[in-house]
Design a protein around this motif. Structure first.
Motif, PDB file in Angstrom:
ATOM      1  N   SER A 155      -1.640  -5.022 -11.002  1.00 16.08           N
ATOM      2  CA  SER A 155      -0.953  -4.090 -10.104  1.00 16.08           C
ATOM      3  C   SER A 155      -0.047  -3.140 -10.870  1.00 16.08           C
ATOM      4  O   SER A 155       0.696  -3.566 -11.759  1.00 16.08           O
ATOM      5  CB  SER A 155      -0.102  -4.872  -9.095  1.00 16.08           C
ATOM      6  OG  SER A 155      -0.915  -5.748  -8.331  1.00 16.08           O
ATOM      7  N   GLN A 160       2.740   1.024  -6.573  1.00 15.99           N
ATOM      8  CA  GLN A 160       2.668   0.138  -5.403  1.00 15.99           C
ATOM      9  C   GLN A 160       3.864   0.330  -4.475  1.00 15.99           C
ATOM     10  O   GLN A 160       3.714   0.353  -3.243  1.00 15.99           O
ATOM     11  CB  GLN A 160       2.607  -1.316  -5.856  1.00 15.99           C
ATOM     12  CG  GLN A 160       2.577  -2.316  -4.707  1.00 15.99           C
ATOM     13  CD  GLN A 160       2.597  -3.765  -5.170  1.00 15.99           C
ATOM     14  OE1 GLN A 160       2.466  -4.042  -6.370  1.00 15.99           O
ATOM     15  NE2 GLN A 160       2.766  -4.685  -4.247  1.00 15.99           N
ATOM     16  N   TRP A 166       0.550  -0.381  -0.023  1.00 13.88           N
ATOM     17  CA  TRP A 166       0.389  -0.813  -1.411  1.00 13.88           C
ATOM     18  C   TRP A 166      -0.841  -0.267  -2.120  1.00 13.88           C
ATOM     19  O   TRP A 166      -0.949  -0.389  -3.336  1.00 13.88           O
ATOM     20  CB  TRP A 166       0.282  -2.335  -1.450  1.00 13.88           C
ATOM     21  CG  TRP A 166       1.500  -3.057  -1.023  1.00 13.88           C
ATOM     22  CD1 TRP A 166       2.733  -2.531  -0.747  1.00 13.88           C
ATOM     23  CD2 TRP A 166       1.609  -4.466  -0.818  1.00 13.88           C
ATOM     24  NE1 TRP A 166       3.601  -3.515  -0.379  1.00 13.88           N
ATOM     25  CE2 TRP A 166       2.939  -4.711  -0.408  1.00 13.88           C
ATOM     26  CE3 TRP A 166       0.714  -5.517  -0.937  1.00 13.88           C
ATOM     27  CZ2 TRP A 166       3.395  -5.999  -0.128  1.00 13.88           C
ATOM     28  CZ3 TRP A 166       1.159  -6.798  -0.652  1.00 13.88           C
ATOM     29  CH2 TRP A 166       2.488  -7.032  -0.254  1.00 13.88           C
ATOM     30  N   GLY A 169      -1.108   1.273  -5.685  1.00 10.69           N
ATOM     31  CA  GLY A 169      -0.767   0.484  -6.860  1.00 10.69           C
ATOM     32  C   GLY A 169      -1.743  -0.627  -7.158  1.00 10.69           C
ATOM     33  O   GLY A 169      -1.574  -1.370  -8.136  1.00 10.69           O
ATOM     34  N   LYS A 170      -2.814  -0.721  -6.359  1.00  7.89           N
ATOM     35  CA  LYS A 170      -3.674  -1.898  -6.418  1.00  7.89           C
ATOM     36  C   LYS A 170      -5.128  -1.628  -6.797  1.00  7.89           C
ATOM     37  O   LYS A 170      -5.879  -2.588  -6.991  1.00  7.89           O
ATOM     38  CB  LYS A 170      -3.651  -2.587  -5.044  1.00  7.89           C
ATOM     39  CG  LYS A 170      -2.305  -3.199  -4.665  1.00  7.89           C
ATOM     40  CD  LYS A 170      -2.017  -4.430  -5.491  1.00  7.89           C
ATOM     41  CE  LYS A 170      -0.867  -5.237  -4.941  1.00  7.89           C
ATOM     42  NZ  LYS A 170      -0.695  -6.518  -5.651  1.00  7.89           N
TER      43      LYS A 170
END
Length: 276
Positions: A155, A160, A166, A169-170
């Protein structure tokens, strides 16, 4: 059974293989494990396969399912991680998505993007779907699980937490090691220890049974929202020990080696390399 996706020599493609000890046996007609799972008789086909053989040692493996239709991830699913992040135990699963471009093989280099310097590790148990279903009762969910694999939901924490969503960022490209094998349910039940280590220093170490929401519950819950198809992946969450929660915070650096292990499933070994 242990099923893997092998990269063939000279860039000629990939093939699904069955691992028996030190030998990989080609499952003819199926370029990867995801393609194999789309056949309703995948287990019988894989068991009976008698194609070309390759040594398991040194095999160049792709992500076990290279192109899943869906990668659905679960946040806040281990109590020790929930505590270290200062959150409450959720009453419902926290869900987000990844895309197939983020996946890499179990021994591939992990791309450290030039845009982020807060790249964190998250060891996870991955569930791979083997049978189509919608609104699957929890008591029947195991029938829809082909097996399990190891995944690290690497991550980019700065991205994120830019917003309350989120995803950004993933799902960075070439950031999510996945494999080495799909291990079928007759050979693995969640419970064995999961660890992550950076340059040999253990960061995470938690039994895979210590989940708030079990794989069967997640299959049932997610299938209420959307049909699950063969080859779809559910990443079930990470335990405590992530770098972002440490004091001082720790993140992956160029040249480090991230090793993610689940007893009975296998190991991912990924060197961190600055993305060109």
């Amino acid at each position: 059974m242990r099923l893997l996706t092998l990269r063939l020599e000279n860039g000629t493609g990939t093939t699904a293989v069955r691992q028996d000890g030190d030998t990989l046996t080609q499952i003819d007609g199926f370029p990867d494990v995801g393609a194999l799972l789309k056949d309703a008789h995948w287990a019988t086909i894989a068991q009976a396969a008698s194609g070309a053989t390759y040594p398991a040692e040194g095999a160049d493996l792709a992500a076990v399912v290279p192109s899943p239709g869906k990668i659905i991830c679960v946040g806040h699913n281990y109590r020790n991680h929930i505590k270290e992040m200062g959150r409450e135990v959720p009453s419902h699963p926290t869900l987000f998505a990844k895309y197939q471009e983020s996946l890499i093989g179990p021994n591939d280099d992990l791309a450290l993007p030039q845009e982020s310097d807060t790249v964190d590790w998250e060891a996870e148990l991955a569930v791979v779907i083997g049978k189509t279903g919608r609104r699957i009762p929890e008591g029947q969910a195991a029938e829809h699980i082909a097996g399990y694999a190891v995944l690290n939901d690497v991550s980019m924490r700065d991205y994120q937490f830019r917003t309350i969503q989120w995803l950004q960022g993933k799902t960075w490209e070439k950031s999510t090691p996945f494999g080495p094998a799909l291990v079928t349910q007759d050979e693995f039940t969640p419970g064995p220890l999961m660890t992550s280590a950076v340059d040999g220093e253990v960061q995470q170490s938690t039994p895979t049974s210590d989940l708030v929401f079990t794989p069967e519950f997640l299959v049932s819950y997610i299938s209420t929202i959307i049909t699950l198809n063969p080859g779809d992946v559910i990443a079930t969450g990470t335990p405590g020990g992530v770098g972002h929660a440490q004091d001082p915070k720790r993140y992956l650096q160029e040249g480090q080696v991230l090793v993610t292990t689940i007893e009975g499933l296998g190991q991912l070994t990924n060197r961190v390399v600055k993305e060109a």
